[in-house]
Design a protein around this motif. Structure first.
Motif, PDB file in Angstrom:
ATOM      1  N   GLY A 167       0.833  -1.033  -0.046  1.00 44.07           N
ATOM      2  CA  GLY A 167       0.066  -0.199   0.019  1.00 44.07           C
ATOM      3  C   GLY A 167       0.673   1.373   0.117  1.00 44.07           C
ATOM      4  O   GLY A 167       0.174   2.423   0.366  1.00 44.07           O
ATOM      5  N   LEU A 168       1.950   1.049  -0.384  1.00 41.92           N
ATOM      6  CA  LEU A 168       2.728   2.574  -0.449  1.00 41.92           C
ATOM      7  C   LEU A 168       2.302   3.247  -1.866  1.00 41.92           C
ATOM      8  O   LEU A 168       1.656   2.693  -2.627  1.00 41.92           O
ATOM      9  CB  LEU A 168       4.295   2.231  -0.871  1.00 41.92           C
ATOM     10  N   GLU A 180       1.751  -0.963  10.307  1.00 43.14           N
ATOM     11  CA  GLU A 180       1.390   0.543  10.419  1.00 43.14           C
ATOM     12  C   GLU A 180       2.320   1.137   9.301  1.00 43.14           C
ATOM     13  O   GLU A 180       3.726   1.297   9.407  1.00 43.14           O
ATOM     14  CB  GLU A 180       1.736   1.155  11.701  1.00 43.14           C
ATOM     15  N   LEU A 181       1.612   2.093   8.378  1.00 50.99           N
ATOM     16  CA  LEU A 181       2.390   2.551   7.426  1.00 50.99           C
ATOM     17  C   LEU A 181       2.305   4.094   7.581  1.00 50.99           C
ATOM     18  O   LEU A 181       1.058   4.921   7.577  1.00 50.99           O
ATOM     19  CB  LEU A 181       1.526   2.445   6.126  1.00 50.99           C
ATOM     20  N   PHE A 182       3.517   4.622   7.747  1.00 51.02           N
ATOM     21  CA  PHE A 182       3.532   6.246   7.977  1.00 51.02           C
ATOM     22  C   PHE A 182       4.283   6.787   6.547  1.00 51.02           C
ATOM     23  O   PHE A 182       5.452   6.534   6.211  1.00 51.02           O
ATOM     24  CB  PHE A 182       4.491   6.681   9.173  1.00 51.02           C
ATOM     25  N   TRP A 183       3.688   7.928   6.170  1.00 48.54           N
ATOM     26  CA  TRP A 183       4.168   8.666   4.786  1.00 48.54           C
ATOM     27  C   TRP A 183       4.532   9.790   5.315  1.00 48.54           C
ATOM     28  O   TRP A 183       3.909  10.805   5.603  1.00 48.54           O
ATOM     29  CB  TRP A 183       3.109   8.552   3.835  1.00 48.54           C
ATOM     30  N   GLN A 190       6.984  10.050  14.515  1.00 47.28           N
ATOM     31  CA  GLN A 190       5.950   8.957  14.902  1.00 47.28           C
ATOM     32  C   GLN A 190       6.156   7.718  14.722  1.00 47.28           C
ATOM     33  O   GLN A 190       5.954   6.854  15.397  1.00 47.28           O
ATOM     34  CB  GLN A 190       4.643   9.676  14.124  1.00 47.28           C
ATOM     35  N   TRP A 194       6.101   4.730  17.357  1.00 52.43           N
ATOM     36  CA  TRP A 194       5.080   3.474  16.916  1.00 52.43           C
ATOM     37  C   TRP A 194       5.607   2.082  17.067  1.00 52.43           C
ATOM     38  O   TRP A 194       5.488   1.311  17.750  1.00 52.43           O
ATOM     39  CB  TRP A 194       4.310   3.575  15.920  1.00 52.43           C
ATOM     40  N   LEU A 200       1.078   6.281  19.421  1.00 52.68           N
ATOM     41  CA  LEU A 200       1.767   7.532  19.518  1.00 52.68           C
ATOM     42  C   LEU A 200       1.785   8.195  20.928  1.00 52.68           C
ATOM     43  O   LEU A 200       2.133   9.196  21.307  1.00 52.68           O
ATOM     44  CB  LEU A 200       0.996   8.575  18.651  1.00 52.68           C
TER      45      LEU A 200
ATOM     46  N   ILE B  59      -6.145   5.745  -2.292  1.00 55.50           N
ATOM     47  CA  ILE B  59      -5.072   4.937  -1.446  1.00 55.50           C
ATOM     48  C   ILE B  59      -4.390   6.114  -0.564  1.00 55.50           C
ATOM     49  O   ILE B  59      -4.144   5.794   0.836  1.00 55.50           O
ATOM     50  CB  ILE B  59      -3.763   4.389  -2.265  1.00 55.50           C
ATOM     51  N   ARG B  70      -4.612   7.509  14.311  1.00 52.57           N
ATOM     52  CA  ARG B  70      -3.268   7.411  15.261  1.00 52.57           C
ATOM     53  C   ARG B  70      -3.180   8.688  15.866  1.00 52.57           C
ATOM     54  O   ARG B  70      -3.013   8.832  17.204  1.00 52.57           O
ATOM     55  CB  ARG B  70      -2.123   7.107  14.459  1.00 52.57           C
TER      56      ARG B  70
END
Lengths: 203, 203
Positions: A167-168, A180-183, A190, A194, A200, B59, B70
């Motif tokens: 899911g990038l 968990e995906l952080f963009w 964060q 995590w 957080l 997405i 979060r």
């Protein structure tokens, strides 16, 4: 020790900032970093984008340049947008996979980013890449040969396919062990918190 | 005391976070805040976008929801995405202009955002807006009448045109007196520091 996947593409100016910051911050947070180069082209294409959003939305692109100038000035670095932007990071990404295996991936990555965004140089240029590899006490001929094997090319392709699968949609992206995906460079702190604490809270 | 323009649109979830944080952070930084509601519709249209980028790039929209969950959890708030998203913030923005004149703009703005993003309610609903105005000890009939005058409608239009003229492309946006434009809730601390010191050094 918990780990985090650091997904980056050499064309990305915000991944440059993240690469410059991540090891010190991860050390402090007690988190190990897995450096994961990939290619944004297929990731953008999956969203119907044929280039960087900063090109498609030029008003956003102009503010990005000013934002980079401000942030780089604060850490004592000039900022130069390479021409063309975005750059082609394919060769650098293939070398990075080899370098990561051999333990000099972060140094190589940061050197390429500096050439690109401090000096404004063209990172698909083999002479530049050879100079960087030589500067890191490696033999450029051996490194280029390893980078261009069918296996290594396939590895970068597989890594990009994995990026799409999980899911990038941009770079940099940080993914924790629990998925968990952080963009974005702005989410690095964060993501590390995590990775360590599973939330957080307390950040 | 230096001041900062806080440009926000009621449809924007990240402007909700910024509105909740800005007064305390600005106090601490010694900066006064000018609350400036505007409409994102014309600002997006100028970029060829017919709705929120979070709808155009689903997405990214899905990750935004998780990002909000979060961040809101960390400050002890649930997050609910209203349906439909984005909401129509026109009536709320007109009332906000009146409220800002009379000194209850921040309280009104934060109350609308809470209804929208904590409770998931529809902020174009006049009954909801009347309840919020009443809860702030104001007379909803008088407030609605003032909000819907041709002059006040023109004022919101002019404010949105000003936003376009000075280069806004999203919300929230913070603009310092020397014209630096900082986009996004993530840039609030930087914008306040710049407003005070004219650079990001020392942040």
């Amino acid at each position: 020790m918990p780990s985090i996947d650091f997904w980056y593409e050499f064309a990305s100016n915000y991944a440059y900032l993240a690469a410059a910051r991540i090891e010190a911050l991860a050390d402090r947070a007690g988190v190990t970093v897995r450096w994961r180069p990939f290619l944004l082209g297929p990731v953008f294409a999956a969203q119907g984008l044929n280039t960087s959003p900063f090109k498609i939305y030029p008003i956003k692109g102009r503010n990005m340049i000013r934002d980079m100038e401000r942030q780089c000035a604060a850490i004592g670095r000039p900022f130069r947008l390479p021409d063309p932007f975005p750059q082609n990071g394919l060769s650098a990404a293939r070398i990075a996979l080899v370098a990561i295996d051999e333990g000099w991936g972060p140094a190589f990555t940061n050197a390429v980013y500096s050439a690109e965004f401090v000096e404004g140089r063209t990172i698909s240029d083999k002479t530049l890449l050879a100079d960087i590899v030589t500067g890191l006490d490696r033999d450029p001929d051996a490194v280029f040969a390893a980078a261009e094997t069918p296996d290594n090319k396939a590895r970068l392709k597989a890594q990009t396919e994995e990026a799409l699968r999980i899911g990038l949609f941009g770079a940099p992206t940080f993914v924790t062990e629990d998925g968990e995906l952080f963009w974005g460079n702005d989410r690095l702190e964060q993501a590390l918190h995590w990775a360590r604490h599973g939330s957080l809270s307390g950040l």
